[in-house]
Design a protein around this motif. Structure first.
Motif, PDB file in Angstrom:
ATOM      1  N   ASP A 195       0.843  -1.188   0.000  1.00  0.00           N
ATOM      2  CA  ASP A 195       0.000   0.000   0.000  1.00  0.00           C
ATOM      3  C   ASP A 195       0.885   1.247   0.000  1.00  0.00           C
ATOM      4  OD1 ASP A 195      -1.554   2.186   1.830  1.00  0.00           O
ATOM      5  OD2 ASP A 195      -2.935   1.017   0.599  1.00  0.00           O
ATOM      6  N   VAL A 200       0.462   4.212   1.176  1.00  0.00           N
ATOM      7  CA  VAL A 200       0.555   4.938   2.448  1.00  0.00           C
ATOM      8  C   VAL A 200       1.576   4.270   3.368  1.00  0.00           C
ATOM      9  CG1 VAL A 200      -0.700   5.671   4.515  1.00  0.00           C
ATOM     10  CG2 VAL A 200      -1.748   5.926   2.258  1.00  0.00           C
ATOM     11  N   ALA A 216       4.937   5.318   2.089  1.00  0.00           N
ATOM     12  CA  ALA A 216       5.206   6.710   2.472  1.00  0.00           C
ATOM     13  C   ALA A 216       5.604   6.786   3.945  1.00  0.00           C
ATOM     14  CB  ALA A 216       3.978   7.577   2.207  1.00  0.00           C
ATOM     15  N   ARG A 217       4.970   5.981   4.767  1.00  0.00           N
ATOM     16  CA  ARG A 217       5.301   5.968   6.196  1.00  0.00           C
ATOM     17  C   ARG A 217       6.753   5.515   6.395  1.00  0.00           C
ATOM     18  NH1 ARG A 217       4.718   8.725  10.149  1.00  0.00           N
ATOM     19  NH2 ARG A 217       2.515   8.873   9.812  1.00  0.00           N
ATOM     20  N   GLU A 269      -7.009   9.302   2.481  1.00  0.00           N
ATOM     21  CA  GLU A 269      -5.731   8.642   2.236  1.00  0.00           C
ATOM     22  C   GLU A 269      -4.775   9.607   1.537  1.00  0.00           C
ATOM     23  OE1 GLU A 269      -5.736   5.330  -0.544  1.00  0.00           O
ATOM     24  OE2 GLU A 269      -4.406   4.248   0.808  1.00  0.00           O
ATOM     25  N   ARG A 270      -5.276  10.401   0.584  1.00  0.00           N
ATOM     26  CA  ARG A 270      -4.453  11.360  -0.133  1.00  0.00           C
ATOM     27  C   ARG A 270      -3.932  12.428   0.828  1.00  0.00           C
ATOM     28  NH1 ARG A 270      -4.763  16.133  -1.406  1.00  0.00           N
ATOM     29  NH2 ARG A 270      -3.524  17.034  -3.024  1.00  0.00           N
ATOM     30  N   HIS A 285      -3.542  12.155   4.044  1.00  0.00           N
ATOM     31  CA  HIS A 285      -2.584  11.479   4.930  1.00  0.00           C
ATOM     32  C   HIS A 285      -1.239  11.333   4.218  1.00  0.00           C
ATOM     33  CE1 HIS A 285      -1.228   8.817   8.096  1.00  0.00           C
ATOM     34  NE2 HIS A 285      -0.973   7.861   7.215  1.00  0.00           N
ATOM     35  N   LEU A 286      -1.268  10.916   2.957  1.00  0.00           N
ATOM     36  CA  LEU A 286      -0.053  10.751   2.170  1.00  0.00           C
ATOM     37  C   LEU A 286       0.669  12.086   2.001  1.00  0.00           C
ATOM     38  CD1 LEU A 286       1.773   9.018   0.357  1.00  0.00           C
ATOM     39  CD2 LEU A 286       0.187   9.458  -1.509  1.00  0.00           C
ATOM     40  N   GLN A 287      -0.081  13.146   1.678  1.00  0.00           N
ATOM     41  CA  GLN A 287       0.531  14.457   1.493  1.00  0.00           C
ATOM     42  C   GLN A 287       1.192  14.931   2.785  1.00  0.00           C
ATOM     43  OE1 GLN A 287      -2.143  17.464   0.056  1.00  0.00           O
ATOM     44  NE2 GLN A 287      -0.467  18.721  -0.694  1.00  0.00           N
ATOM     45  N   LEU A 322       2.378  13.036   5.174  1.00  0.00           N
ATOM     46  CA  LEU A 322       3.555  12.213   5.414  1.00  0.00           C
ATOM     47  C   LEU A 322       4.745  12.693   4.600  1.00  0.00           C
ATOM     48  CD1 LEU A 322       2.096   8.597   5.448  1.00  0.00           C
ATOM     49  CD2 LEU A 322       3.053   9.851   7.374  1.00  0.00           C
ATOM     50  N   GLU A 332      -0.658  16.198  11.229  1.00  0.00           N
ATOM     51  CA  GLU A 332      -1.981  15.713  10.857  1.00  0.00           C
ATOM     52  C   GLU A 332      -3.015  16.128  11.882  1.00  0.00           C
ATOM     53  OE1 GLU A 332      -2.439  11.891   9.064  1.00  0.00           O
ATOM     54  OE2 GLU A 332      -0.303  11.542   9.362  1.00  0.00           O
TER      55      GLU A 332
END
Length: 174
Positions: free
Chosen positions: A109, A111, A114-115, A159-160, A162-164, A166, A172
């Motif tokens: 995934d 995300v 990215a984490r 999700e987008r 959260h990704l941005q 990160l 957040e």
């Protein structure tokens, strides 16, 4: 969304015996941060990044030496792997590469990938399938996607966002 949708496929790789000067030239020429080091079967042995090559500049001795004891102490405490050649002395990919490499698979995934990039302060991740390098995923790849999809197309808005957060390091609001 999966890593394979954003990764750069078939990345540049180097052999263990590739000279450091050649690796530096490749990084500059292709404007990339690192190259996986692979064996003859295509399996990843490690990665050489611009950071690995910085050991040469960072380990230069400053004159006059203030204390040989202090110098020896720092070298013993901060050496990554005492059994390996110091990166500042390495001449080939095998001698300067990072061996303990975080990687992802194509179906990871995005995300989660990215984490990994954020939590471990990584600029790019090798994408492995059956131990072989099939791609690279970088922070730049993620930012390109965010820039192309301001409304979060093909990715849930949460999700987008959260990704941005990160990738950019923004706090957040969760």
């Amino acid at each position: 969304m999966k890593v394979e949708q954003l990764m750069t496929p078939d990345p540049l790789t180097v052999a263990p015996q590739t000279p450091v000067a050649e690796i530096a030239r490749l990084l500059l020429e292709h404007r990339i941060n690192g190259v996986p080091v692979i064996d003859r079967e295509g399996r990843m042995l490690g990665i050489v990044t611009a950071g690995d090559l910085m050991y040469r500049a960072a380990d230069e001795q400053l004159e006059p030496r203030t204390s040989i004891w202090k110098e020896n102490f720092y070298q013993s405490v901060f050496r990554r792997h005492p059994e390996e050649t110091d990166k500042d002395q390495g001449r080939t990919a095998m001698e300067v590469m990072t061996r303990d490499v975080h990687s992802v698979e194509p179906d990871t995934d995005i995300v989660m990938a990215a984490r990994l990039l954020v939590d471990f302060e990584i600029i790019s991740l090798p994408v492995l399938q059956s131990g072989r390098v099939v791609g690279m995923l970088s922070r730049h790849d993620l930012l390109k996607w965010i820039a192309k999809h301001p409304e979060g197309e093909n990715l849930y808005i949460e999700e987008r966002s959260h990704l941005q957060n990160l990738v950019t390091g923004a706090p957040e609001n969760r």
